[in-house]
Write a protein that holds these residues in place. Structure first.
Motif, PDB file in Angstrom:
ATOM      1  N   GLN A  12      76.819  95.703  42.638  1.00  0.00           N
ATOM      2  CA  GLN A  12      77.603  95.776  43.043  1.00  0.00           C
ATOM      3  C   GLN A  12      78.838  96.719  41.948  1.00  0.00           C
ATOM      4  OE1 GLN A  12      80.952  94.170  44.134  1.00  0.00           O
ATOM      5  NE2 GLN A  12      81.915  96.428  44.761  1.00  0.00           N
ATOM      6  N   ARG A  13      78.594  96.328  40.783  1.00  0.00           N
ATOM      7  CA  ARG A  13      79.546  96.319  40.268  1.00  0.00           C
ATOM      8  C   ARG A  13      78.431  97.595  38.796  1.00  0.00           C
ATOM      9  NH1 ARG A  13      79.207  93.776  35.026  1.00  0.00           N
ATOM     10  NH2 ARG A  13      81.287  94.385  34.408  1.00  0.00           N
ATOM     11  N   ARG A  14      77.004  97.997  38.784  1.00  0.00           N
ATOM     12  CA  ARG A  14      76.638  98.595  38.195  1.00  0.00           C
ATOM     13  C   ARG A  14      76.659  99.530  38.212  1.00  0.00           C
ATOM     14  NH1 ARG A  14      71.654 100.934  38.446  1.00  0.00           N
ATOM     15  NH2 ARG A  14      70.508  99.886  37.201  1.00  0.00           N
ATOM     16  N   THR A  15      77.033 100.602  37.387  1.00  0.00           N
ATOM     17  CA  THR A  15      77.121 102.289  37.591  1.00  0.00           C
ATOM     18  C   THR A  15      75.331 102.299  38.417  1.00  0.00           C
ATOM     19  OG1 THR A  15      78.237 102.304  35.390  1.00  0.00           O
ATOM     20  CG2 THR A  15      76.979 104.459  36.614  1.00  0.00           C
ATOM     21  N   PHE A  59      72.770 103.127  24.142  1.00  0.00           N
ATOM     22  CA  PHE A  59      72.896 101.758  25.536  1.00  0.00           C
ATOM     23  C   PHE A  59      72.894 100.494  24.826  1.00  0.00           C
ATOM     24  CE2 PHE A  59      73.157 104.447  29.420  1.00  0.00           C
ATOM     25  CZ  PHE A  59      74.388 104.778  29.350  1.00  0.00           C
ATOM     26  N   MET A  99      74.991  99.543  22.246  1.00  0.00           N
ATOM     27  CA  MET A  99      76.360  98.612  22.857  1.00  0.00           C
ATOM     28  C   MET A  99      75.520  97.706  23.074  1.00  0.00           C
ATOM     29  SD  MET A  99      77.972 102.452  24.766  1.00  0.00           S
ATOM     30  CE  MET A  99      78.137 100.952  25.961  1.00  0.00           C
ATOM     31  N   GLY A 100      74.648  96.989  23.012  1.00  0.00           N
ATOM     32  CA  GLY A 100      74.237  95.546  23.557  1.00  0.00           C
ATOM     33  C   GLY A 100      73.674  95.577  24.911  1.00  0.00           C
ATOM     34  N   TYR A 101      73.029  96.120  25.657  1.00  0.00           N
ATOM     35  CA  TYR A 101      71.907  96.669  26.567  1.00  0.00           C
ATOM     36  C   TYR A 101      71.760  96.188  26.573  1.00  0.00           C
ATOM     37  CZ  TYR A 101      76.150  98.667  29.362  1.00  0.00           C
ATOM     38  OH  TYR A 101      77.228  99.040  29.860  1.00  0.00           O
ATOM     39  N   TYR A 115      68.369  96.060  30.867  1.00  0.00           N
ATOM     40  CA  TYR A 115      68.818  96.942  31.863  1.00  0.00           C
ATOM     41  C   TYR A 115      67.853  98.293  31.805  1.00  0.00           C
ATOM     42  CZ  TYR A 115      72.077 100.334  32.801  1.00  0.00           C
ATOM     43  OH  TYR A 115      73.303 100.851  33.235  1.00  0.00           O
ATOM     44  N   ARG A 162      83.255 103.473  31.195  1.00  0.00           N
ATOM     45  CA  ARG A 162      82.893 102.003  31.894  1.00  0.00           C
ATOM     46  C   ARG A 162      81.856 101.127  31.486  1.00  0.00           C
ATOM     47  NH1 ARG A 162      83.018 101.223  37.945  1.00  0.00           N
ATOM     48  NH2 ARG A 162      80.817 100.047  37.269  1.00  0.00           N
ATOM     49  N   MET A 163      80.554 102.584  30.944  1.00  0.00           N
ATOM     50  CA  MET A 163      79.484 101.764  30.062  1.00  0.00           C
ATOM     51  C   MET A 163      80.380 100.423  28.600  1.00  0.00           C
ATOM     52  SD  MET A 163      77.113 102.916  32.020  1.00  0.00           S
ATOM     53  CE  MET A 163      75.514 101.939  31.275  1.00  0.00           C
ATOM     54  N   GLY A 164      80.897 100.674  28.301  1.00  0.00           N
ATOM     55  CA  GLY A 164      81.581 100.067  27.496  1.00  0.00           C
ATOM     56  C   GLY A 164      82.169  98.829  28.200  1.00  0.00           C
ATOM     57  N   LEU A 165      82.666  99.047  29.650  1.00  0.00           N
ATOM     58  CA  LEU A 165      82.867  97.336  30.351  1.00  0.00           C
ATOM     59  C   LEU A 165      82.056  96.202  31.102  1.00  0.00           C
ATOM     60  CD1 LEU A 165      86.408  98.551  31.711  1.00  0.00           C
ATOM     61  CD2 LEU A 165      85.833  97.245  28.877  1.00  0.00           C
ATOM     62  N   GLU A 166      80.177  97.331  31.602  1.00  0.00           N
ATOM     63  CA  GLU A 166      79.628  97.376  32.483  1.00  0.00           C
ATOM     64  C   GLU A 166      79.518  95.758  31.692  1.00  0.00           C
ATOM     65  OE1 GLU A 166      79.102  99.884  35.172  1.00  0.00           O
ATOM     66  OE2 GLU A 166      77.008  99.083  34.326  1.00  0.00           O
ATOM     67  N   VAL A 167      78.596  95.860  30.427  1.00  0.00           N
ATOM     68  CA  VAL A 167      78.136  95.170  29.493  1.00  0.00           C
ATOM     69  C   VAL A 167      78.182  93.321  29.749  1.00  0.00           C
ATOM     70  CG1 VAL A 167      78.744  95.345  27.282  1.00  0.00           C
ATOM     71  CG2 VAL A 167      76.506  95.230  27.668  1.00  0.00           C
ATOM     72  N   HIS A 168      79.998  93.778  29.750  1.00  0.00           N
ATOM     73  CA  HIS A 168      80.115  92.117  29.583  1.00  0.00           C
ATOM     74  C   HIS A 168      80.408  91.794  30.727  1.00  0.00           C
ATOM     75  CE1 HIS A 168      81.185  92.762  25.343  1.00  0.00           C
ATOM     76  NE2 HIS A 168      82.082  93.870  25.836  1.00  0.00           N
ATOM     77  N   PRO A 169      79.996  90.664  31.653  1.00  0.00           N
ATOM     78  CA  PRO A 169      79.925  90.010  33.109  1.00  0.00           C
ATOM     79  C   PRO A 169      80.822  89.841  33.442  1.00  0.00           C
ATOM     80  CG  PRO A 169      78.814  88.773  31.284  1.00  0.00           C
ATOM     81  CD  PRO A 169      79.275  90.047  31.456  1.00  0.00           C
ATOM     82  N   ASN A 170      82.631  89.832  32.535  1.00  0.00           N
ATOM     83  CA  ASN A 170      83.578  89.554  33.410  1.00  0.00           C
ATOM     84  C   ASN A 170      84.096  90.114  34.243  1.00  0.00           C
ATOM     85  OD1 ASN A 170      83.409  89.784  31.268  1.00  0.00           O
ATOM     86  ND2 ASN A 170      84.889  88.400  30.139  1.00  0.00           N
ATOM     87  N   TYR A 171      84.118  91.367  33.983  1.00  0.00           N
ATOM     88  CA  TYR A 171      85.133  92.423  34.734  1.00  0.00           C
ATOM     89  C   TYR A 171      84.549  92.358  36.069  1.00  0.00           C
ATOM     90  CZ  TYR A 171      86.508  93.286  30.010  1.00  0.00           C
ATOM     91  OH  TYR A 171      86.946  93.036  28.757  1.00  0.00           O
ATOM     92  N   ASN A 229      84.498  95.768  39.370  1.00  0.00           N
ATOM     93  CA  ASN A 229      84.298  96.993  39.500  1.00  0.00           C
ATOM     94  C   ASN A 229      86.297  98.096  39.186  1.00  0.00           C
ATOM     95  OD1 ASN A 229      82.618  98.423  40.133  1.00  0.00           O
ATOM     96  ND2 ASN A 229      82.093  97.570  41.661  1.00  0.00           N
ATOM     97  N   MET A 288      87.693  97.876  35.940  1.00  0.00           N
ATOM     98  CA  MET A 288      86.976  98.707  35.073  1.00  0.00           C
ATOM     99  C   MET A 288      86.988  99.954  35.157  1.00  0.00           C
ATOM    100  SD  MET A 288      82.622  97.072  34.682  1.00  0.00           S
ATOM    101  CE  MET A 288      82.622  97.360  36.180  1.00  0.00           C
TER     102      MET A 288
END
Lengths: 391, 229
Positions: A9-12, A305, A308-310, A314, B106-115, B117, B120
């Motif tokens: 759900q939170r994934r782009t 990506f 950036m740590g992916y 992913y 957003r992609m810079g935040l998505e990599v961290h699991p604790n945010y 939607n 972000m």
């Protein structure tokens, strides 16, 4: 599972956004998948039509149990067995009638074009209806007259005028083996791969059309049971009662037997199976091309990506997301087009071509597998997305 | 506490006869909150050193501690995890062409699991406003100028408030005005967030933002390495 959904759900939806951003590539991909789907649907449709059309006569038989020669292969290659077995069958409790059916293939002159053509003739005693076809059973009186037959409305070939004439009540005649044959009426059964057209005749007419056939040797024995008897039990009793020179099958088993012949002994099942496999491979290649081009086009972004740590998984998920989206979207035209083509082909070939849910489900599964497989191959390119080497 | 501690770090490219040493026995310590500029001619090993610090390459010898974590001998998984704690700004912006400015950040935040939607989206919009692109958050990179793209890239690197920002010639593709804007922006944001910046550049015009300049030549840190500007 809930965790997974939350993650989703939170994934782009990167795969979808990537596909949408390049409508040209998306269209090519969908056209390719639809093409593969159409090919698969047509192959599977024809295969199914083959089985269907070749068991149509079998399924129309008015019988609970069917006797055949042990050498019988299919409806066109039945061989014969002694008519005496039918009389013996009457000894078994539960058997109401046991009648013979003569099946043969002959060359006649097409009444319309006067060219030679092959037809299948089904001969039986008009006093005991052999088929569950109302049109035939209403016209049994007609075929009691010698050299009068009923003609199949669904025959393949140039018979349109002939059928129109019979419909109008005109008498149509043709010539077989120096003998004049009258087409007295019509029924509907349809063509098969084995026979372009069928004729229904009385056993007497049949034996005149096939002078070399021995009246005492029938192609099939149709056994009807009295109400309340189980075909399987009676068939077992018949098997132990009758000698080895006759094969006993329930009507269902007989249809299965015929179908099985076309599935295994004939190359046709293999051909259509191979055709389906080829369509599948074509689909894999097309989808792979599209996905790998897409991966190549975004390799720098993917490397970013990673920086950036992916992790790799992913990026894999992005490619598989694209594959699944393509499978779903490509299946839509890939499902509707064959419906049109089925109608066209059914008109042209007089074969029972139609869409079934199970086939749609099968092709959809194959599409999904096809796209996933292409995705899996395309992901090998992801390994070159190394941020350290790229910048 | 030092943000980066490099001891006796050497690095080689290639194998066997073709092996070539690119970094010789590097020793460098960078304090938390410092802005360090690393200069040096092309081929001196600047980028290699930066990618090592950034966890994009595995150190081959010596010791490399970044944010208290030893990267020498780290598994690929640990390296990936380490990368999430720093922002990386590249020479070219490397934005994803299919994503809008907001989605890129957003992609810079998505990599961290604790945010969540919403968090972000809010934070991404907020930092885009800070870099002066509040009215362009739904633009695709193709519709932005070079300087604007680089600002989006900076927003992406800084949105998760990393303790360390690594930048590889961030002004190389920009004219002097936008280049200046970009480094000023980095400086301001870094000061606000209190993060350490390691910046590789050729660009003499931006040296003034540095607390300290180190220079690398032929894989060796030169003497003026620790000279204060």
């Amino acid at each position: 599972m809930i965790k997974f959904l939350q993650k989703l759900q939170r994934r782009t939806p990167l795969g979808w956004l990537q596909l949408r951003r390049d409508p040209g590539r998306l269209r090519v991909a969908l056209a390719g998948i639809a093409f593969a789907d159409v090919l698969m649907f047509m192959q599977l449709g024809f295969q199914n039509a083959l089985y269907d059309s070749n068991t149509r006569v079998d399924r129309a038989m008015r019988a609970d149990i069917i006797l055949s020669s042990p050498q019988a292969l299919n409806l066109q290659n039945l061989s014969t067995f002694s008519r005496r077995r039918l009389l013996q069958a009457m000894d078994i409790p539960g058997v109401e009638t046991a009648s013979g059916l003569y099946v043969g293939t002959l060359t006649w002159r097409n009444p319309q074009t006067r060219l030679k053509a092959t037809v299948q003739v089904l001969g039986f005693d008009p006093d005991i209806p052999a088929f569950d076809l109302p049109e035939v059973n209403q016209q049994l009186d007609k075929i009691k007259i010698l050299n009068v037959v009923l003609f199949d409305r669904g025959a393949r070939g140039k018979y349109a005028e002939t059928i129109a004439q019979i419909d109008k009540g005109q008498t149509v005649t043709t010539e077989v083996e120096n003998r004049t044959l009258t087409l007295g009426g019509l029924f509907t059964l349809g063509a098969s791969f084995g026979a372009d057209a069928s004729l229904m005749s009385s056993d007497q007419t049949f034996l005149r059309l096939f002078p070399r056939r021995d009246p005492a040797s029938v192609s099939l024995g149709l056994i009807r049971l009295k109400p309340g008897y189980n075909p399987q039990q009676v068939a077992a009793a018949l098997k132990s009662h009758l000698p080895e020179d006759v094969r006993v099958m329930t009507a269902k088993e007989f249809v299965k037997f015929e179908e099985n012949y076309w599935q295994t002994a004939s190359p046709i099942g293999f051909i259509f199976g191979l055709g389906t496999a080829m369509a599948f491979v074509v689909g894999v290649v097309i989808v792979y091309q599209v996905l790998s081009t897409d991966v190549n086009a975004h390799i720098k972004e993917y490397a970013t990506f990673k920086a950036m740590g992916y992790d790799n998984s992913y990026l894999l998920s992005v490619v598989f997301e694209e594959a699944i989206i393509l499978a779903f979207l490509g299946f839509i035209p890939g499902f509707f087009l064959p419906n049109v083509l089925y109608a066209l082909a059914a008109n042209a070939t007089a074969l029972p071509l139609y869409m079934t849910y199970s086939r749609a489900a099968l092709v959809f599964t194959l599409t999904l597998v096809m796209c996933m497989l292409s995705g899996a191959i395309a992901t090998r390119k992801l390994q070159s997305a190394d941020p350290a080497d790229m910048f | 506490m030092s943000a980066i501690k490099i001891q006796n770090l050497s690095h080689y490219f290639g194998h066997g006869q073709l092996q070539k040493q690119v970094l010789y026995d590097i020793n460098l310590e960078i304090e938390s909150g410092e802005i360090i500029i690393m200069t040096g001619p092309s081929g001196s090993g600047k980028t290699t050193l930066l990618t090592l610090v950034g966890g994009l390459r595995s150190p081959q010898s010596g010791s490399l501690q970044v944010l208290g974590k030893e990267l020498y001998g780290a598994t690929p998984k640990e390296l990936t995890a380490a990368r999430r704690h720093h922002g990386y700004i590249f020479q070219s912006h490397n934005l994803h062409g299919s994503l809008t400015a907001l989605q890129n950040v957003r992609m810079g935040l998505e990599v961290h699991p604790n945010y969540s939607n919403k968090e972000m989206n809010d934070r991404a919009a907020e930092i885009l406003t800070e870099v002066g692109l509040g009215d362009r958050i739904d633009y695709y990179p193709d519709d932005l100028s070079g300087g604007q793209k680089q600002r989006v890239a900076i927003a992406r690197a800084l949105v998760s408030h990393p303790q360390l920002v690594l930048a590889d010639e961030p002004t190389a593709a920009l004219d002097s005005k936008s280049g200046r804007d970009v480094v000023d922006l980095m400086q301001t944001l870094a000061r606000e967030q209190g993060c350490t910046i390691l910046l590789v550049t050729h660009d003499n015009r931006i040296l003034d933002i540095a607390d300290r300049i180190v220079s690398l030549e032929d894989g060796k840190l030169s003497d003026k390495a620790t000279a204060k500007v």
